[in-house]
Design an enzyme around this catalytic site. Structure first.
Site, PDB file in Angstrom:
ATOM      1  N   ASP A 145       7.534 -23.604 -16.662  1.00  0.00           N
ATOM      2  CA  ASP A 145       6.194 -24.050 -17.060  1.00  0.00           C
ATOM      3  C   ASP A 145       5.279 -22.909 -17.485  1.00  0.00           C
ATOM      4  O   ASP A 145       4.191 -23.156 -18.009  1.00  0.00           O
ATOM      5  CB  ASP A 145       5.538 -24.891 -15.959  1.00  0.00           C
ATOM      6  CG  ASP A 145       5.301 -24.130 -14.665  1.00  0.00           C
ATOM      7  OD1 ASP A 145       5.735 -22.966 -14.551  1.00  0.00           O
ATOM      8  OD2 ASP A 145       4.687 -24.713 -13.742  1.00  0.00           O
ATOM      9  N   ARG A 146       5.693 -21.679 -17.291  1.00  0.00           N
ATOM     10  CA  ARG A 146       4.876 -20.535 -17.708  1.00  0.00           C
ATOM     11  C   ARG A 146       5.524 -19.831 -18.896  1.00  0.00           C
ATOM     12  O   ARG A 146       6.695 -20.013 -19.188  1.00  0.00           O
ATOM     13  CB  ARG A 146       4.684 -19.554 -16.552  1.00  0.00           C
ATOM     14  CG  ARG A 146       3.980 -20.167 -15.358  1.00  0.00           C
ATOM     15  CD  ARG A 146       3.679 -19.139 -14.300  1.00  0.00           C
ATOM     16  NE  ARG A 146       3.049 -19.760 -13.142  1.00  0.00           N
ATOM     17  CZ  ARG A 146       2.196 -19.155 -12.327  1.00  0.00           C
ATOM     18  NH1 ARG A 146       1.874 -17.885 -12.534  1.00  0.00           N
ATOM     19  NH2 ARG A 146       1.675 -19.798 -11.297  1.00  0.00           N
TER      20      ARG A 146
ATOM     21  N   ASP B 245      10.672 -22.211 -13.188  1.00  0.00           N
ATOM     22  CA  ASP B 245      10.792 -23.647 -13.446  1.00  0.00           C
ATOM     23  C   ASP B 245      10.389 -24.040 -14.853  1.00  0.00           C
ATOM     24  O   ASP B 245      10.305 -25.228 -15.179  1.00  0.00           O
ATOM     25  CB  ASP B 245       9.986 -24.448 -12.428  1.00  0.00           C
ATOM     26  CG  ASP B 245       8.487 -24.187 -12.518  1.00  0.00           C
ATOM     27  OD1 ASP B 245       8.090 -23.059 -12.869  1.00  0.00           O
ATOM     28  OD2 ASP B 245       7.707 -25.114 -12.228  1.00  0.00           O
TER      29      ASP B 245
ATOM     30  N   ARG C 168       5.384 -24.434  -0.530  1.00  0.00           N
ATOM     31  CA  ARG C 168       6.276 -23.300  -0.755  1.00  0.00           C
ATOM     32  C   ARG C 168       6.394 -22.473   0.518  1.00  0.00           C
ATOM     33  O   ARG C 168       5.388 -22.093   1.117  1.00  0.00           O
ATOM     34  CB  ARG C 168       5.777 -22.422  -1.903  1.00  0.00           C
ATOM     35  CG  ARG C 168       5.782 -23.135  -3.244  1.00  0.00           C
ATOM     36  CD  ARG C 168       5.241 -22.271  -4.357  1.00  0.00           C
ATOM     37  NE  ARG C 168       5.120 -23.043  -5.603  1.00  0.00           N
ATOM     38  CZ  ARG C 168       4.545 -22.607  -6.699  1.00  0.00           C
ATOM     39  NH1 ARG C 168       4.035 -21.378  -6.737  1.00  0.00           N
ATOM     40  NH2 ARG C 168       4.466 -23.374  -7.767  1.00  0.00           N
TER      41      ARG C 168
ATOM     42  N   THR D 141      -8.416 -23.668 -10.691  1.00  0.00           N
ATOM     43  CA  THR D 141      -7.019 -23.320 -10.908  1.00  0.00           C
ATOM     44  C   THR D 141      -6.121 -24.417 -10.334  1.00  0.00           C
ATOM     45  O   THR D 141      -6.331 -24.893  -9.235  1.00  0.00           O
ATOM     46  CB  THR D 141      -6.696 -21.973 -10.243  1.00  0.00           C
ATOM     47  OG1 THR D 141      -7.466 -20.951 -10.872  1.00  0.00           O
ATOM     48  CG2 THR D 141      -5.218 -21.641 -10.372  1.00  0.00           C
TER      49      THR D 141
ATOM     50  N   SER E 212       8.515 -22.147  -8.431  1.00  0.00           N
ATOM     51  CA  SER E 212       7.963 -21.649  -9.687  1.00  0.00           C
ATOM     52  C   SER E 212       8.423 -20.238  -9.998  1.00  0.00           C
ATOM     53  O   SER E 212       9.604 -19.960 -10.120  1.00  0.00           O
ATOM     54  CB  SER E 212       6.430 -21.745  -9.666  1.00  0.00           C
ATOM     55  OG  SER E 212       5.886 -21.454 -10.940  1.00  0.00           O
ATOM     56  N   HIS E 213       7.484 -19.304 -10.096  1.00  0.00           N
ATOM     57  CA  HIS E 213       7.774 -17.936 -10.514  1.00  0.00           C
ATOM     58  C   HIS E 213       8.145 -17.038  -9.346  1.00  0.00           C
ATOM     59  O   HIS E 213       8.348 -15.829  -9.536  1.00  0.00           O
ATOM     60  CB  HIS E 213       6.545 -17.361 -11.222  1.00  0.00           C
ATOM     61  CG  HIS E 213       5.299 -17.469 -10.387  1.00  0.00           C
ATOM     62  ND1 HIS E 213       4.687 -18.671 -10.132  1.00  0.00           N
ATOM     63  CD2 HIS E 213       4.566 -16.540  -9.741  1.00  0.00           C
ATOM     64  CE1 HIS E 213       3.625 -18.466  -9.368  1.00  0.00           C
ATOM     65  NE2 HIS E 213       3.536 -17.189  -9.113  1.00  0.00           N
TER      66      HIS E 213
ATOM     67  N   LYS F 272       1.925 -27.761 -17.499  1.00  0.00           N
ATOM     68  CA  LYS F 272       2.001 -26.651 -18.435  1.00  0.00           C
ATOM     69  C   LYS F 272       3.449 -26.525 -18.877  1.00  0.00           C
ATOM     70  O   LYS F 272       4.357 -26.975 -18.191  1.00  0.00           O
ATOM     71  CB  LYS F 272       1.473 -25.364 -17.814  1.00  0.00           C
ATOM     72  CG  LYS F 272       2.007 -24.984 -16.451  1.00  0.00           C
ATOM     73  CD  LYS F 272       1.261 -23.762 -15.936  1.00  0.00           C
ATOM     74  CE  LYS F 272       1.669 -23.395 -14.503  1.00  0.00           C
ATOM     75  NZ  LYS F 272       0.981 -24.223 -13.503  1.00  0.00           N
TER      76      LYS F 272
ATOM     77  N   SER G 175      -2.950 -17.533 -15.812  1.00  0.00           N
ATOM     78  CA  SER G 175      -1.728 -17.218 -15.082  1.00  0.00           C
ATOM     79  C   SER G 175      -0.483 -17.611 -15.877  1.00  0.00           C
ATOM     80  O   SER G 175       0.497 -18.084 -15.320  1.00  0.00           O
ATOM     81  CB  SER G 175      -1.736 -17.914 -13.715  1.00  0.00           C
ATOM     82  OG  SER G 175      -1.991 -19.296 -13.854  1.00  0.00           O
TER      83      SER G 175
ATOM     84  N   ASP H 299       9.323 -18.764 -16.971  1.00  0.00           N
ATOM     85  CA  ASP H 299       9.480 -18.455 -15.554  1.00  0.00           C
ATOM     86  C   ASP H 299      10.534 -19.320 -14.876  1.00  0.00           C
ATOM     87  O   ASP H 299      11.324 -19.996 -15.533  1.00  0.00           O
ATOM     88  CB  ASP H 299       8.135 -18.608 -14.840  1.00  0.00           C
ATOM     89  CG  ASP H 299       7.692 -20.056 -14.715  1.00  0.00           C
ATOM     90  OD1 ASP H 299       8.019 -20.846 -15.623  1.00  0.00           O
ATOM     91  OD2 ASP H 299       7.037 -20.407 -13.717  1.00  0.00           O
TER      92      ASP H 299
ATOM     93  N   GLU I 122      -4.265 -21.703 -18.558  1.00  0.00           N
ATOM     94  CA  GLU I 122      -4.671 -20.872 -17.429  1.00  0.00           C
ATOM     95  C   GLU I 122      -4.280 -19.431 -17.711  1.00  0.00           C
ATOM     96  O   GLU I 122      -3.258 -19.172 -18.362  1.00  0.00           O
ATOM     97  CB  GLU I 122      -3.987 -21.335 -16.140  1.00  0.00           C
ATOM     98  CG  GLU I 122      -4.349 -22.736 -15.713  1.00  0.00           C
ATOM     99  CD  GLU I 122      -3.640 -23.164 -14.438  1.00  0.00           C
ATOM    100  OE1 GLU I 122      -4.206 -23.988 -13.710  1.00  0.00           O
ATOM    101  OE2 GLU I 122      -2.512 -22.677 -14.188  1.00  0.00           O
TER     102      GLU I 122
END
Length: 635
Positions: A362-363, A360, A100, A426, A193-194, A458, A447, A358, A445
């Site tokens: 996954d959260r 992508d 990233r 993690t 991601s987020h 996730k 997070s 989020d 997790e």
């Protein structure tokens, strides 16, 4: 209503593969290779000029304007492949979940190309030659250009077929699902991601392996090593692919299939959950649901799943159109960045269930009316209710696992249900081996990541469906007009059974890396000198360490995964630097305290944890090392 998030009342294998029931056949388009012009621009290498030196099908010469060089191209009857000279670029080591950086970094000449080629150089040829790879992303800025580059490099390295989501859109969980269903060799996920998106913000890339799991460190370490010695990028000379239309385009022996981003994933969700049960809840006149897609990738999934399949009101979906900059928002589903949803849910007449996902997909964040469920509690409660509420777990979970910083709430469920339990570093990749070995079913997790062995990532929408299943199951016999069992009721009942793990996380984002690293080194020195029985105010130390993990499946060992201070009453303080940022360092402090006394379960988490929070700031000398007075985010 205005909301002070720091004072919120909070609660702190082998997977079966599913069969494709669709007999739909995608249309196929064939493009004669001989019709491709060498004059077609190739955006990744804008400094190259091409000159065909022979009309035979055996070779073509490429001249680069800078640096001056020539390369011989070998062309089969099907595809022309050429080599682009390049040099190593610093800073291409992957973090917790892929590489990233800021968009402008990835837009530098050969930056993305180097990493993609280094990936192919790191994989055994049998893992991709003539194989199938999946390509998807969260819709953020630069994904469209990046997708074309990745397709050309994949073809240049001998990949047989790319399955790409329409418009390049496919959530991280969906990529994992498609890899598994289509028996693909792996897949690329274009996402940070987020993290925020747009020309001035973040972009990211990661690779998932054949069971759908993020590439293990053995591969990511090889990728980084190869970025330090790379000298060429192999590319196929093909035009950009139209990603806006479903179908197959053939380039000789290489093909690109644009697929529906939702279909395979939706089919899997229907196999995991009882959709009729959830639908009965969402259709109740006395029940209200809201889902905030945060203008991110789950906007493409929310309507087909929640509205079209499950009967939710179309108005229940907010921010449901994926945008390249996420609507100028920060697509991180927590109490700070999902504040619009939080304000809706903390109104006294708010909906019954609220959720967000989020960038992508996954959260997740789960909210009840005036009630926030911590991710640590969420995974524990899903695990405790899975067997009765979710058909996929009708024979019971195989095992449970959490990341080390996540609270011990899940440990207590595993103990009560007599299930194997694992504590890992993690990073979702650490759950994959346990799942593939049949040891793990449900994991999470702190997070905001929760999931199971239905895929190897996730899964935000999975977690929302799991909670809707629990609420639907608890209320399946409730008649109209009877008081429904709420999310807060479920959580309080869980605490009464298992006790409450008060938990909070303090994030200090984009700290100067030098100061953050010095703080961690200082803490390691403190740990090296500590011993059991040391007094820290009213707390007695049980042990302090820098967490190491030995994988019970393959014996691999990872070290320095977070500094832990564990006290004799079970309280914990943990310090670590996040690996998911694109600039500077994010310092994270995790604070946990177990409370068995039911009469104290409704104390505000920040109040209950204040002595430990003060102790954490004192031990770490955070202000001295980073200059930060307040955290960026409290959860």
């Amino acid at each position: 209503m205005a909301l002070n998030t720091a004072s919120l009342r909070t609660s702190s294998v082998l997977s079966r593969k599913f069969k494709n029931s669709s007999n739909n056949v995608s249309p196929t388009f064939s493009i004669p290779i001989k019709s491709l012009s060498l004059l077609n621009p190739i955006p990744l290498f804008s400094n190259l000029s091409f000159k065909q030196t022979s009309h035979s099908s055996s070779s073509v010469s490429i001249k680069a304007s800078s640096p001056s060089s020539s390369t011989t191209i070998t062309e089969s009857q099907e595809l022309k492949i050429f080599s682009v000279p390049t040099k190593p670029i610093e800073g291409q080591k992957t973090g917790t979940s892929g590489l990233r950086k800021k968009v402008k970094v990835f837009m530098q000449e050969n930056y993305l190309g180097n990493w993609i080629q280094a990936l192919f150089n790191s994989l055994p040829p049998e893992d991709y030659k003539k194989g199938v790879l999946v390509l998807g992303g969260d819709g953020r800025y630069f994904n469209r250009e990046a997708a074309q580059k990745i397709i050309k490099i994949a073809a240049g390295n001998g990949v047989g077929k790319i399955l790409v989501g329409k418009d390049g859109i496919m959530s991280t969980p969906a990529v994992s699902a498609v890899i598994r269903k289509r028996n693909a060799n792996g897949g690329f996920i274009m996402s940070a991601s987020h993290n925020p998106g747009g020309p001035e913000y973040d972009w990211g890339i990661k690779f998932n392996y054949s069971s759908g799991q993020p590439a293990p460190e053995s591969i990511t370490d090889k990728i980084y090593g190869n970025t330090l010695s790379i000298s060429e990028i192999k590319m196929a000379e093909i035009p950009d692919v139209d990603l806006s239309n479903l179908g197959v385009t053939n380039y000789g022996t290489f093909s690109v299939e644009v697929v529906d981003s939702v279909g395979d994933y939706l089919e899997l969700m229907e196999n995991v959950f009882d959709f009729s049960l959830i639908r009965s809840l969402l259709l109740r006149p006395d029940f209200r649901f809201v889902f905030d897609a945060m203008h991110a990738v789950t906007g493409a999934y929310a309507k087909p799943i929640f509205v079209d399949k499950l009967g939710a009101n179309p108005d229940s979906i907010s921010n449901g159109v994926p945008l390249e900059d996420f609507g100028h928002g920060h697509p991180d589903p927590n109490l700070t960045y999902a504040k619009d949803l939080v304000n809706i849910m903390f109104d006294e007449n708010g909906p019954d269930v609220g959720a967000a996902s989020d960038g992508d997909g996954d959260r997740n964040m789960i909210l009840g009316r005036e009630f926030f469920v911590t991710p640590s509690d969420s995974v524990a409660i899903i695990a405790a209710n899975a067997q009765e509420a979710i058909p996929y777990f009708k024979t019971g979970p195989k095992g449970l696992a959490r990341s080390m910083p996540t609270s011990g709430a899940l440990d207590r469920v595993a103990q009560k249900l007599d299930l194997p339990f694992y504590e890992v570093p993690t990073g979702w990749k650490f759950f994959g081996n346990l799942m593939d070995a049949g040891k793990l079913s449900i994991c999470g997790e702190e997070s905001f990541g929760t999931g199971s062995d239905h895929i190897r990532e996730k899964d935000g929408i999975w977690a929302v469906l799991a909670w809707l299943s629990i609420i639907a199951f608890r209320n399946k016999d409730k008649k109209p007009g009877e008081k429904l069992i709420s999310i807060s009721d479920v959580v309080n009942q869980h605490w009464a059974t298992y006790g409450r793990n008060f938990f909070s996380r303090y994030d200090y984002e984009e700290c100067e890396s030098e100061g953050a690293n010095k703080m961690i080194e200082y803490l390691r020195d403190v740990v090296s000198k500590s011993k059991g029985g040391d007094k820290y105010g009213s707390y007695a130390l049980q042990f302090a360490d820098d967490f190491n993990y030995s994988d019970p499946v393959d014996g691999s060992v990872v070290s320095k995964q977070g500094i832990r201070f564990v006290f004799t009453d079970g309280s914990r303080i943990i310090f670590r630097l996040s690996g998911t940022g694109s600039a500077g360092a994010t310092v994270r402090i995790y604070i946990e305290q177990f409370e068995p006394d039911v009469s104290k379960h409704n104390v505000d988490a920040q109040t209950a944890l204040k002595p430990l929070i003060d102790l954490a700031l004192s031990i770490s000398k955070l202000k001295e090392f980073t200059g930060r007075e307040e955290p960026t985010v409290i959860t």
